[in-house]
Every structure is written in C-alpha cells, then in structure tokens.
Design a protein around this motif. Structure first.
Motif, PDB file in Angstrom:
ATOM      1  N   CYS A  27      -6.126   0.988   5.216  1.00 19.19           N
ATOM      2  CA  CYS A  27      -6.703   2.465   4.872  1.00 19.19           C
ATOM      3  C   CYS A  27      -7.525   2.702   4.047  1.00 19.19           C
ATOM      4  O   CYS A  27      -8.445   4.163   4.288  1.00 19.19           O
TER       5      CYS A  27
ATOM      6  N   CYS B 268      -6.950  -1.322  -0.031  1.00 19.92           N
ATOM      7  CA  CYS B 268      -5.496  -2.067   1.058  1.00 19.92           C
ATOM      8  C   CYS B 268      -7.099  -2.077   2.229  1.00 19.92           C
ATOM      9  O   CYS B 268      -7.441  -1.020   2.836  1.00 19.92           O
TER      10      CYS B 268
ATOM     11  N   GLU C 236       0.037   4.257   0.504  1.00 19.26           N
ATOM     12  CA  GLU C 236      -0.542   4.869   1.896  1.00 19.26           C
ATOM     13  C   GLU C 236      -0.208   5.101   3.196  1.00 19.26           C
ATOM     14  O   GLU C 236       0.409   5.269   3.549  1.00 19.26           O
ATOM     15  N   CYS C 237       0.569   3.533   3.224  1.00 17.45           N
ATOM     16  CA  CYS C 237       0.333   3.196   4.743  1.00 17.45           C
ATOM     17  C   CYS C 237       1.236   1.558   4.778  1.00 17.45           C
ATOM     18  O   CYS C 237       2.408   1.334   5.934  1.00 17.45           O
TER      19      CYS C 237
ATOM     20  N   CYS D  50       0.680  -1.070   0.207  1.00 17.64           N
ATOM     21  CA  CYS D  50       0.012  -0.017  -0.001  1.00 17.64           C
ATOM     22  C   CYS D  50       0.991   1.578  -0.238  1.00 17.64           C
ATOM     23  O   CYS D  50       2.508   1.439   0.982  1.00 17.64           O
TER      24      CYS D  50
HETATM   25 ZN   LIG Z   1      -3.373   0.945   3.425  1.00 20.75          ZN
END
Ligand SMILES: [Zn+2]
Length: 103
Positions: free
Chosen positions: A23, A20, A8-9, A6
């Motif tokens: 998140c 994901c 983002e995270c 992912c």
């Molecule tokens: Zn994520």
C-alpha cells in the motif's frame, strides 16, 4: 533483517524497505531529512542535537549530559563524528538513521 507489519494493510515486509510494498505506507517520518540531520550533527553533534532530531531521545540526552564535562566530550566528539559518517553513508536509506514512529 527484521520483518515489520504494515499498520495500514497488515502486510509483513522487511524493515529495510522504505515503504510497504503493497500500500506504500511509510513507517518512518519522511518529514525529516538526512541533510538537516547531517547539518545538526556537524555543528551541534557534540551535544546530541541530531539524535533528538532523529527521534533517538535516549542517546541524545546521554550525549547532552556527557558533553557538560570535558571528560564527557572526549566521548561525545568522536561519537558525533561517527554519527556524521554513518549519516553520510545512509543518505539514500534514511530508515537506518531515523527512529521508527511510535505506535
Ligand atoms: Zn501496507
């Protein structure tokens, strides 16, 4: 089954997942719809328009060039038909149709 990270995270998850699990970040472009993809494929599939739409520029261009000749269309007509059938089979799993976003 491949695993992706992912962006983002950083969590690792299956590429078959729509987003994901931690998140909810979606790796593929949800602004594109399978319905539009199928319509493009049905009417303009022979010249690869649906593949450009899905972000598969390489094979889309290949179909465009091939369909310039009668011989090439022998290849692109069934190719478009197969893409259409595959698209119908993946209405609920668009991540199988659309190319992943480029990093
Ligand atoms: Zn994520």
């Amino acid at each position: 089954m491949a695993m992706i990270y992912c962006r983002e995270c950083g969590r690792r998850y299956s590429d078959r997942a729509l987003a994901c699990p931690k998140c909810g970040y979606r790796e593929f472009d949800l602004s594109k719809s399978v319905a539009v993809y199928l319509i493009l494929c049905w009417f303009f599939g022979v010249i690869g328009v649906h593949r450009f739409y899905a972000g598969k520029i390489g094979t889309g261009f290949c179909m465009l060039v091939l369909s310039c000749t009668i011989f090439g269309m022998i290849i692109t007509v069934p190719w478009a038909l197969i893409d259409f059938i595959v698209g119908v089979c993946n209405i609920s799993t668009p991540q199988n149709i659309f190319a992943f976003k480029k990093k």
